[in-house]
Design a protein around this motif. Sequence first.
Motif, PDB file in Angstrom:
ATOM      1  N   LYS A  42       0.924  -1.137  -0.054  1.00  0.00           N
ATOM      2  CA  LYS A  42      -0.009   0.024  -0.128  1.00  0.00           C
ATOM      3  C   LYS A  42       0.911   1.436   0.080  1.00  0.00           C
ATOM      4  CE  LYS A  42      -3.837  -2.285   2.402  1.00  0.00           C
ATOM      5  NZ  LYS A  42      -4.556  -2.476   1.319  1.00  0.00           N
ATOM      6  N   ILE A  43       0.401   2.518  -0.662  1.00  0.00           N
ATOM      7  CA  ILE A  43       0.810   3.688  -0.773  1.00  0.00           C
ATOM      8  C   ILE A  43      -0.022   4.562   0.078  1.00  0.00           C
ATOM      9  CG2 ILE A  43       1.548   5.480  -2.194  1.00  0.00           C
ATOM     10  CD1 ILE A  43       3.910   3.544  -2.022  1.00  0.00           C
ATOM     11  N   VAL A  44       0.574   5.479   0.879  1.00  0.00           N
ATOM     12  CA  VAL A  44      -0.097   6.710   1.311  1.00  0.00           C
ATOM     13  C   VAL A  44       0.489   7.815   0.844  1.00  0.00           C
ATOM     14  CG1 VAL A  44      -0.770   7.992   3.393  1.00  0.00           C
ATOM     15  CG2 VAL A  44      -0.789   5.315   3.586  1.00  0.00           C
ATOM     16  N   PHE A  45      -0.408   8.849   0.384  1.00  0.00           N
ATOM     17  CA  PHE A  45       0.027  10.103  -0.253  1.00  0.00           C
ATOM     18  C   PHE A  45      -0.727  10.998   0.125  1.00  0.00           C
ATOM     19  CE2 PHE A  45      -2.976   7.969  -3.099  1.00  0.00           C
ATOM     20  CZ  PHE A  45      -3.431   9.217  -3.866  1.00  0.00           C
ATOM     21  N   ALA A 103      -3.685   3.870  -1.142  1.00  0.00           N
ATOM     22  CA  ALA A 103      -3.916   3.036  -2.522  1.00  0.00           C
ATOM     23  C   ALA A 103      -3.277   1.730  -2.504  1.00  0.00           C
ATOM     24  CB  ALA A 103      -3.390   3.855  -4.064  1.00  0.00           C
ATOM     25  N   ASP A 104      -3.733   0.769  -3.207  1.00  0.00           N
ATOM     26  CA  ASP A 104      -3.131  -0.521  -3.234  1.00  0.00           C
ATOM     27  C   ASP A 104      -1.886  -0.502  -4.493  1.00  0.00           C
ATOM     28  OD1 ASP A 104      -4.834  -1.377  -1.158  1.00  0.00           O
ATOM     29  OD2 ASP A 104      -6.487  -2.125  -2.674  1.00  0.00           O
ATOM     30  N   ILE A 105      -1.147  -1.273  -4.544  1.00  0.00           N
ATOM     31  CA  ILE A 105      -0.072  -1.588  -5.601  1.00  0.00           C
ATOM     32  C   ILE A 105      -0.386  -2.844  -5.939  1.00  0.00           C
ATOM     33  CG2 ILE A 105       2.433  -1.828  -5.877  1.00  0.00           C
ATOM     34  CD1 ILE A 105       2.829  -0.496  -3.220  1.00  0.00           C
ATOM     35  N   LYS A 162      -3.994   1.652  -7.591  1.00  0.00           N
ATOM     36  CA  LYS A 162      -5.296   1.539  -7.712  1.00  0.00           C
ATOM     37  C   LYS A 162      -6.127   1.494  -6.331  1.00  0.00           C
ATOM     38  CE  LYS A 162      -4.793  -3.526  -7.722  1.00  0.00           C
ATOM     39  NZ  LYS A 162      -4.961  -4.819  -8.400  1.00  0.00           N
ATOM     40  N   HIS A 163      -7.434   1.649  -6.470  1.00  0.00           N
ATOM     41  CA  HIS A 163      -8.201   1.571  -5.358  1.00  0.00           C
ATOM     42  C   HIS A 163      -8.112   2.880  -4.482  1.00  0.00           C
ATOM     43  CE1 HIS A 163      -8.630  -2.908  -6.331  1.00  0.00           C
ATOM     44  NE2 HIS A 163      -9.229  -2.365  -7.259  1.00  0.00           N
TER      45      HIS A 163
END
Length: 646
Positions: free
Chosen positions: A142-145, A172-174, A181-182
């Motif tokens: 997961k990525i937080v931005f 977001a999912d990787i 995505k998502h």
Amino acid sequence: MADKKFKDFAFIDAIELYEYAYKKDQSDPYVIRQLAEANRFIHKPTEVERWLGRLIQTGNYDPDDLFNYIQALKSTGKYSKAQVILQQYVQIKPDDKRAQMEMSLLEYIKFLEKDAKRYTVTPAGINSPKSDFGPTFLGEDKIVFASSRSGSKIIKRNYKWDNQPFLDMYIADIDEDGRLKHVKPFGKKNIKTSYHEGPACFNSSGTKMFVTRNSLQGGSLKRGTDGVTNLKIYAARNDGSDKDWEIKYGLPINSDEYSVGHPSIDKTGLVLYFASDMPGGYGGTDIYYLRYDGGKWQDPVNLGPKINTASDEVFPYISNNDVLYFSSDGHPGMGGLDIFMSTPENGEYRRIENMGIPINSPLDDFGLTMNKEGEQGYLSSNRLNGRGYDDIYHFVINRIPIIIKGKVLDLASQESIPGAEVTLYDDLGKVIASAVSGPDGSFRFRGNKGDTYKVYAIKEDYTHDERDLETKDLPDNAELKVELFLDKLVVEEEQLADEQEPLMMEEEDGEPIQVITMDYINYDLDKDNIRPDAQVILDKLAALMEEFPDLEVRLESHTDARGDDNYNMDLSKRRARSAYEYLVARGVDPMRIQYAGYGETRLLNHCANGVDCSEAEHEVNRRTIVKAVRKGEYKSKREKRNVFFF
């Protein structure tokens, strides 16, 4: 009124008012400078270039205006014009270290382009028409931005700075290709305000977060004595359940009078890197760290002038192998903010490296993060052809270069051994590169992180030595240092020259030949004449040929990689021919000499086509190998060779 809007960071409104003032008086340098500054704050380099250009035309400018104009020209890709303005700036401020570093601007840009295939950079797939930046990993998938996209805040407000919504955090999912995505809002009401949140970072277990937020008091913006609302870093916790993140405390470095932000925590969870414009720094914004020790955060430490400049350093990121990445518009680069890296040396960050194209662009590049393996990651950029104000990009490292450097030393005396043949092999035994140790015994190869190598050294009258090299755990762009020790061979003095054991055995037309002696002669660039230092070697060879009539000569000539391949092949043949003619003129029978040219097909080092090398490095490849050989197998006349190893 325009100045008040500027002071309140309402730059869009300020620009409109300054443009109105400019129409009334187009010679006022203050108004023109403010137009450039306001556009710089909202990241419009084309407008910054336009207004600074007009300011320079008025003739009423100061040196900082010139330097800012250089940066604006670089940001729009106008490197040639930037070089011209740089020359003017150097005449005004010859002692400015920034100018001295930028003097070779165009050459430096070419240097940054040379490793363009090292990375693959693509849009991350979730960018909006607004700002999306500051990605950070939460776990491995997961990525937080941070983003100014609308839709998550209960109260809709626009930030006067650039008239965009305040920042909020998203997750977001990787997917398997690294695309995001998502996308959905990150966190619940406990960490949300009506103002800026983000960017953030997480500890390795994903249970602790450090997040950048506006300074607030009772839910409203809190201003310092100068009327500015600054940024602060807060620590939050989550026990891993579905409960919301809970803000625990503000860091002791927080202040109403300056900003701290862009946190990055190391793998131990005990060292936090951040950016700040606190007093006592080297420039506008500097990189600092603070350590958690004894149950509390210690005082912040500035990373010093090797990292920080008179301009801005922001968005630090500390990788799993302790390599520091950060963005700067003070170190030489493509323009705007560039991403740099620094590998620790004895725990200190002393040398930096621009990550080059395509990680960097003529505009702003910042907010880099990487996965645990250091093989891929994400960055933020407002480069051309993006979707929004700032966009997030996914990058893959196709190869991570390392340097293999070392020395060949005498085992007994520890003194350097020049002229040793050093060869680098891969794990399959294939020759990757060859070199001859320099006057100080040194050699240097380029390799790739993750590969396994063997380095082997040999010289006449010495034993050989070799080392197996593992590189997978090295930091990025590391230098792997190797020492190879050769032991001097001592042979009975009465052994006759005509029964000397050969240096090596080779094969020629299917028949064995003994290599009795081997030397190298070098040439000047694009020349085939025999230099004085080469004459000494060839004269000794001619004397040897006269003393031992059964010996023959083999000449193999080579060029460096500069110039056309076909031309270099012809040049090498001419060089071999010149050595042949020199020996014939010294009385050597031409029937005892064979010569051949190989062009640039057998380089001794990394200096292939397109590689930036020094003249000394190129000279190594401009050589003729001179061998005295004897045909047939070697047959010792002694029962065993009397050799002692010390």
